[in-house]
Design an enzyme around this catalytic site. Sequence first.
Site, PDB file in Angstrom:
ATOM      1  N   TYR A 120     -24.234  32.651  25.506  1.00 17.31           N
ATOM      2  CA  TYR A 120     -22.913  32.116  25.204  1.00 17.31           C
ATOM      3  C   TYR A 120     -22.957  31.123  24.029  1.00 17.31           C
ATOM      4  O   TYR A 120     -21.951  30.490  23.739  1.00 17.31           O
ATOM      5  CB  TYR A 120     -22.329  31.421  26.429  1.00 17.31           C
ATOM      6  CG  TYR A 120     -21.996  32.348  27.576  1.00 17.31           C
ATOM      7  CD1 TYR A 120     -20.961  33.278  27.463  1.00 17.31           C
ATOM      8  CD2 TYR A 120     -22.711  32.299  28.765  1.00 17.31           C
ATOM      9  CE1 TYR A 120     -20.648  34.124  28.521  1.00 17.31           C
ATOM     10  CE2 TYR A 120     -22.394  33.140  29.826  1.00 17.31           C
ATOM     11  CZ  TYR A 120     -21.365  34.052  29.696  1.00 17.31           C
ATOM     12  OH  TYR A 120     -21.046  34.898  30.743  1.00 17.31           O
ATOM     13  N   HIS A 131     -29.105  38.456  23.447  1.00 16.50           N
ATOM     14  CA  HIS A 131     -27.973  39.112  24.091  1.00 16.50           C
ATOM     15  C   HIS A 131     -26.706  38.282  23.998  1.00 16.50           C
ATOM     16  O   HIS A 131     -26.742  37.059  23.850  1.00 16.50           O
ATOM     17  CB  HIS A 131     -28.274  39.433  25.557  1.00 16.50           C
ATOM     18  CG  HIS A 131     -28.379  38.232  26.448  1.00 16.50           C
ATOM     19  ND1 HIS A 131     -27.306  37.713  27.116  1.00 16.50           N
ATOM     20  CD2 HIS A 131     -29.433  37.449  26.773  1.00 16.50           C
ATOM     21  CE1 HIS A 131     -27.686  36.663  27.824  1.00 16.50           C
ATOM     22  NE2 HIS A 131     -28.963  36.480  27.640  1.00 16.50           N
ATOM     23  N   TYR A 190     -13.460  35.170  31.184  1.00 15.71           N
ATOM     24  CA  TYR A 190     -13.477  33.858  31.851  1.00 15.71           C
ATOM     25  C   TYR A 190     -14.422  32.899  31.144  1.00 15.71           C
ATOM     26  O   TYR A 190     -14.378  31.684  31.382  1.00 15.71           O
ATOM     27  CB  TYR A 190     -13.873  34.007  33.320  1.00 15.71           C
ATOM     28  CG  TYR A 190     -15.365  33.961  33.597  1.00 15.71           C
ATOM     29  CD1 TYR A 190     -15.964  32.807  34.096  1.00 15.71           C
ATOM     30  CD2 TYR A 190     -16.184  35.061  33.341  1.00 15.71           C
ATOM     31  CE1 TYR A 190     -17.325  32.750  34.342  1.00 15.71           C
ATOM     32  CE2 TYR A 190     -17.537  35.012  33.587  1.00 15.71           C
ATOM     33  CZ  TYR A 190     -18.108  33.861  34.086  1.00 15.71           C
ATOM     34  OH  TYR A 190     -19.470  33.810  34.323  1.00 15.71           O
ATOM     35  N   ARG A 191     -15.236  33.418  30.243  1.00 15.14           N
ATOM     36  CA  ARG A 191     -16.277  32.629  29.586  1.00 15.14           C
ATOM     37  C   ARG A 191     -16.760  33.461  28.414  1.00 15.14           C
ATOM     38  O   ARG A 191     -16.832  34.686  28.502  1.00 15.14           O
ATOM     39  CB  ARG A 191     -17.414  32.382  30.579  1.00 15.14           C
ATOM     40  CG  ARG A 191     -18.497  31.422  30.178  1.00 15.14           C
ATOM     41  CD  ARG A 191     -19.475  31.292  31.343  1.00 15.14           C
ATOM     42  NE  ARG A 191     -20.594  30.418  31.067  1.00 15.14           N
ATOM     43  CZ  ARG A 191     -21.661  30.284  31.847  1.00 15.14           C
ATOM     44  NH1 ARG A 191     -21.717  30.983  32.976  1.00 15.14           N
ATOM     45  NH2 ARG A 191     -22.635  29.460  31.549  1.00 15.14           N
ATOM     46  N   ASP A 204     -28.734  33.746  38.320  1.00 19.72           N
ATOM     47  CA  ASP A 204     -29.862  34.681  38.290  1.00 19.72           C
ATOM     48  C   ASP A 204     -31.164  34.028  37.827  1.00 19.72           C
ATOM     49  O   ASP A 204     -32.243  34.401  38.267  1.00 19.72           O
ATOM     50  CB  ASP A 204     -29.528  35.867  37.379  1.00 19.72           C
ATOM     51  CG  ASP A 204     -28.384  36.687  37.928  1.00 19.72           C
ATOM     52  OD1 ASP A 204     -28.549  37.289  38.998  1.00 19.72           O
ATOM     53  OD2 ASP A 204     -27.312  36.723  37.303  1.00 19.72           O
TER      54      ASP A 204
END
Length: 614
Positions: free
Chosen positions: A148, A451, A532-533, A208
């Site tokens: 992110y 990613h 949402y993010r 995770d």
Amino acid sequence: MSSPASSGDGSIPILDSKYSGVPARLRQDAVDAKARLYSQKTLPDSTARRKTILPPGVSREQFGQAITELKGAIGDEDVEINDKPLVDGWYMEHPNTHDAYHIADQEELICSAVVYPSSTAEVQTIVRWANKHNIPIYPISMGRNIGYGGAAPRIPGSIVVDMGRRMNRILDIDADNASCIVEPGVSYFALYEEIQRRGLPLWIDCPDLGGGSVLGNAIDRGVGYTPYGDHFANHCGMELVLPSGEVLRTGMGAMPGKDGSDNPTWQSFQAAYGPYVDGIFSQSNYGIITKMGFWLMPETGHQSYMITFPRDEDFSRIVEIIRPLAQKRVLGNIPQLRHVIQELAVTGKPRSFWYNGSGRMPRDVIRERASTLPCGDVSWIFYGTQYGDPTSIKAQLEIIRSAFSQIQGSRFLFPSDVPADHYLHSRVQVCSGVPALRELDWLNWVPNAAHLFFSPISPTKGKDASLIHGIITRLHAKYGFDVFPTMCVAGREMHYIANIVYNRADRDAKQRATSLMREMIRETAKFGYGEYRTHLLFADQVAETYGWNHGALRKFNETIKDALDPNSILAPGRNGIWGQRYRGLGWEILDGDKRNMLKDGVSPKLYAALKGGL
């Protein structure tokens, strides 16, 4: 230029000696994970810097004077100029100077300096200093918001306020109240290990991977997998520094305790009296949270399992079966639904081991390769966990087994039914509050792997989930990426998380990944589905999609921003919220923006002229 780093374990930090380290019990796992990732690394550790960076509108002389003043206030050794080579590292040894998974140029989203406060009072000092010198600051907890944007500031040249290094204390664990208070630098690893050291019958809820900040993940509204999986919903009370430099305590913490002590109900009741304000400090740039309380889960019995489904077209039916089970709380946790291609990826073997072709891996190849794995030739895999005493767990599992048996060919498996190295055993840990590292393995899919997460919200309805999945699948094919869908499913909504895995040494792959993100945001928004993010470079486009009533929500967020932060010093642009100092001057990267971020960067070319050297 240095050569690619070795996979040796000498540099892997251990939790006993460093707040951001891995527990001793996972040291070998970390060594092995790093070796797998570095086996495909072709990028050098670092290259010579092509440029230095300053805060916008600040001259080198002004910057030097301001930094000298900051060093005098915080300590010379706790303020670092960012003038050294940039090192991407990996999950356990990540940078706080830039985005390790850079989608723009590595030197684009970088800070000019990093400051390490040790207390709320020092955070106040930094905020007041930033207001005095009109220098933007960007707070991070630990910088592991990887996928992110990591530790990267949205405004190049901002000062990163790294609170993890010196603010990493577990301030309290109340066993009777099943709660704790932590500072930003407390990782899931650290909190879990301390609870185990004390022998308390309590669980944490972790995502995770266990290396992230408990506090940081919650304020970004991250999720985990026990009944306490909604991390922000299970926080209770916070202390924060406003952009003015004032300190605020929310909830019951706003009431002083006896003789100046903390209020005894601060971690017991969230809302207190009057408006419930905690929510505006999540996913915003309205304050710097320095302490936060959390509810912990009492230890209980548990049983993890997996269910496989043979056909791609089973997807809609699976979601329809999940919904009533989740609404009636038969399902014990926030389960995951994954496509079988991820069974290949979590082995840690690279894509080239399974397939050497270009473009998306063909479905028949996935089938053939999956048939060699314990799951067999299937399409979807459901990972769940039930909680309670053996009798209640048995009853729950009978209901679940019966419900999913409606799908012909479905198969129910326990951990004892699969090899010891199967991914299900990692889910057993995570779903019982034991932080792990196994989720790193799918990053080995391509060389120099990085990613992006695309994370829209869907109703828990087959037609909605299928529509979103269809858009994502079609656009991944268009841009040549394999689809890695993970659904975190609740009774009324599900987080659809698509992992775009790309080679950060490949400029074409980065441009394709950027175009894919932009188009997925646009296409799903047409049907009313929003993220949402998101990654910080797509925050403006995502915020723009929440445009009901001429963007009333965005205008409201800007009104709060301007009232609390009139100088726009705190994390400008975070989650698409810009203060008046930057707003409308070309910093926003909206839908249809034509700039090539690899070539053009993210700063508006006319910014300095428009602001008159601001």
